[in-house]
Design a protein around this motif. Structure first.
Motif, PDB file in Angstrom:
ATOM      1  N   HIS A   1       0.805  -1.213   0.000  1.00  0.00           N
ATOM      2  CA  HIS A   1       0.000   0.000   0.000  1.00  0.00           C
ATOM      3  C   HIS A   1       0.845   1.274   0.000  1.00  0.00           C
ATOM      4  N   SER A   2       2.162   1.141  -0.027  1.00  0.00           N
ATOM      5  CA  SER A   2       3.030   2.318  -0.005  1.00  0.00           C
ATOM      6  C   SER A   2       2.765   3.204  -1.222  1.00  0.00           C
ATOM      7  N   ARG A   3       2.765   4.519  -1.000  1.00  0.00           N
ATOM      8  CA  ARG A   3       2.517   5.470  -2.088  1.00  0.00           C
ATOM      9  C   ARG A   3       3.621   5.424  -3.132  1.00  0.00           C
ATOM     10  N   ALA A   4       4.784   4.889  -2.752  1.00  0.00           N
ATOM     11  CA  ALA A   4       5.889   4.833  -3.701  1.00  0.00           C
ATOM     12  C   ALA A   4       5.575   3.944  -4.893  1.00  0.00           C
ATOM     13  N   TYR A   5       4.649   2.988  -4.709  1.00  0.00           N
ATOM     14  CA  TYR A   5       4.339   2.049  -5.786  1.00  0.00           C
ATOM     15  C   TYR A   5       3.082   2.431  -6.552  1.00  0.00           C
ATOM     16  N   ASP A   6       2.549   3.624  -6.286  1.00  0.00           N
ATOM     17  CA  ASP A   6       1.326   4.052  -6.949  1.00  0.00           C
ATOM     18  C   ASP A   6       1.534   4.114  -8.462  1.00  0.00           C
TER      19      ASP A   6
END
Length: 642
Positions: free
Chosen positions: A470-475
């Motif tokens: 769910h990390s934003r880095a993988y959006d």
């Protein structure tokens, strides 16, 4: 942008007074009655003569007032123009020159000198209108006893924040003007009058002094005293100049601070890993060398490339310095992983201990066979020696596999698995002394009863570290085209020992590649000004290729600017020639160029930039500055061009 305050604020009361006088004269002229009836004949001749004289006097007065008004208006126009020019000037030396020559022009004087206050509480000669070498001596504002230095005119003006006019330099006794008099005698330029005005950006602060020499009569050109209304104009200019200079100093200080912080961050990244020290410093050097060579070329695909301003060049330099800033998020043990089993330490020692246990078990089995079961001693000894030799050979093979290399044969991978399947007996609880994180990963797997047989090499379930997806880095909105592994890490022993190339697992390789994603995220989150808007691009594209096979966004040649292509070549070549990497031997100059040529053939780098790298001699210039002498060998660049 410099904001102009009312003239009364900037100390030009004399200017306003002069204009008021002109306005009053104009009003009196308007009220004069020229329609009166003629006087009687007996007084006519007298009155004609008197009227003629009056008209001449009036005419002369009007002309004088008109000249004064025109001069005042011209000075006001120059003052406004000076403020506009000061606000637009970006170069500090040019700004100082403009301040000085602007003051000389408005004051209509022969020469001008500019002193600036230093951090040492002294005044330093910063500029003067004479084209000669500036003396390095400084004027102290306080004497050795800490008392104000009232001997020198410039020091007095700074200490008191007030303008001082001197009508006759050679008769002046308040201040030590020996230097001015000596200069007059040596140069033949006889100084008559002086005016010193403080540079004061705000009340109570003085940052320097404008010192003017010899006011010139506008009609005769002779040296005269400085008129009071001139002082008002110079005061106004000095206030404008002080604000502009302070703004320039603040901008320069901000730039210096930003550059220092950038280098601090780059140095911290290099210091974080003992094996990549200097990378963040050497890559910008090589990138700037290549960029200068590209700007100098006049033919080929790079002929039109130019940085249009110094701001654009600085933007590229900052991008180069920050190209690896995302590595602050990459663990050192991943960046520095020199063997396959290495995490925070080299786990080959654990494996060796298990082999030691198997050897002890073999010895115990030999002794028990002879002394407890009565078997033949020679036969038991031979069996033990065969087991010992096999264990030594197997461990040597596992230790060699741990080193890593360019490739690993399928039969070697199978042998690792076969050796790993051998069983040893564990008698101790392996859950004692674990961290909370390790215990959480084992919670779903009940502990077996002891003693328990275990494989010599194992890929246990708790060796896998889950990833927070769910990390934003993988959006997906970021446009990443990297395959994201399901697990964050996998410390499985067989899994790591059977890595086919190098020492990194897929998870660790992604973690290293992820630094470029973090670089982009970090830089795009900054409120960068317009002249630095391309810093994230320059810092975040050096792993892209010309055919869209790079990362993190899989950009194509059409999407890569010339500076981005330069960054890619600089980053690869520095990594190839670095002599401080534990996982690979350093390359000679010829080896590095041969490998870089392979990148060119596979269209991983721009062929035009690579050819320029060779033909411009940048490769050799860089080698002489940064490579070890034993790395610099003879290179024939001809086969690599075109």
């Amino acid at each position: 942008m410099l904001v102009f305050a009312p003239l009364s604020w900037i100390g030009s009361r004399q200017v306003v007074n002069a204009l008021s006088v002109l306005a009053a004269d104009s009003e009196r002229l308007k009220r004069m009655d020229f329609s009166r009836k003629p006087h009687p004949p007996e007084t006519f001749l007298y009155e004609v003569n008197a009227l003629g004289e009056a008209q001449c006097v009036m005419q002369e007065a009007i002309e004088q007032r008109t000249r004064q008004r025109d001069r005042a208006q011209l000075k006001l126009a120059r003052l406004v123009d000076n403020g506009i020019r000061l606000s637009r000037q970006q170069d500090r030396d040019a700004l100082l020159r403009h301040i000085l020559f602007g003051a000389r022009e408005i004051a209509n004087c022969a020469a001008a000198t500019l002193y600036l206050k230093t951090e040492r509480n002294t005044l330093m000669l910063a500029h003067r209108t004479q084209e000669d070498t500036l003396p390095v001596a400084e004027i102290p504002l306080y004497d050795e006893a800490g008392q104000p230095n009232e001997r020198f005119l410039a020091a007095h003006v700074v200490l008191h924040g007030e303008s001082v006019a001197i009508d006759d330099v050679h008769a002046e006794t308040r201040f030590d003007l020996t230097g001015t008099r000596s200069f007059s005698e040596a140069s033949g330029f006889r100084t008559v009058s002086m005016l010193a005005v403080p540079l004061s950006p705000r009340a109570g602060e003085v940052s320097g002094v404008i010192q003017l020499l010899d006011a010139l009569d506008p009609d005769t050109g002779e040296a005269v005293s400085f008129a009071p209304d001139i002082v008002g104009f110079v005061d106004a200019l000095a206030a404008q100049s002080a604000v502009a200079l302070e703004n320039r100093n603040l901008v320069d200080a901000q730039r210096e601070l930003m550059d220092a912080l950038i280098k601090l961050l780059a140095g911290a990244i290099d210091a974080k890993s003992a094996y990549t020290g200097g990378h963040c410093e050497r890559v910008p050097e090589l990138a700037l060398m290549l960029a200068r060579a590209a700007e100098d070329t006049t033919h080929g695909p790079l002929a039109d490339f130019r940085f249009r301003s110094e701001d654009e060049r600085r933007e590229f330099r900052i991008g180069a310095w920050l190209h690896d800033c995302g590595k602050v998020t990459t663990p050192e043990y991943v960046v520095d992983k020199a063997t396959k089993l290495e995490t925070l330490y080299n786990r080959i020692h654990e494996i060796r201990t298990r082999f030691e246990v198997l050897l002890r078990d073999a010895r115990i089995e030999q002794l028990e066979a002879v002394h407890l079961r009565g078997e033949d001693a020679a036969w038991a000894e031979a069996r033990f020696q065969a087991c010992r030799a096999q264990l030594i050979e197997d461990f040597a093979f596992i230790a060699t596999a741990n080193i890593g290399g360019e490739s690993m044969a399928p039969e070697d991978i199978e042998r690792v698995r076969r050796i790993g399947a051998r069983v040893w007996l564990r008698h101790f609880d392996d859950r004692l002394g674990l961290s909370q994180d390790e215990l959480r990963r084992r919670a779903a797997h009940p502990a077996p009863a002891l003693p328990v047989p275990e494989p010599l090499l194992a890929d246990q379930p708790w060796h896998a570290v889950p990833r927070e997806t769910h990390s934003r880095a993988y959006d997906a909105s970021h446009g990443w085209k990297l395959r994201i592994p399901e697990k964050l890490y996998d410390f499985g022993e067989v899994y790591n020992l059977t890595i086919t190339r190098g020492t990194l697992t897929d998870e660790e390789r992604f973690k290293i590649n992820e630094h470029i994603m973090q670089t982009i995220l970090m830089l795009e989150s900054l409120p960068l000004p317009g002249n630095l808007r391309r810093v994230p691009e320059y810092a975040g594209t050096h792993h892209e290729t010309m055919i869209g096979t790079g990362y993190p966004r899989g950009l194509s040649a059409e999407q890569l600017s010339v500076p981005s292509r330069i960054m890619a070549v600089a980053d690869i070549f520095e990594a190839l020639t670095a002599s401080d990497r534990p996982y690979k031997p350093m390359k000679t100059l010829s080896e590095a160029i041969r490998i870089l040529h392979g990148f060119k053939r596979r269209q991983h780098i721009d062929p035009a930039v690579f050819d320029l790298f060779l033909t411009s001699g940048v490769y050799l210039e860089y080698a002489r500055r940064f490579l070890r002498p034993e790395q610099i060998d003879v290179v024939d660049i001809t086969p690599y061009l075109g």
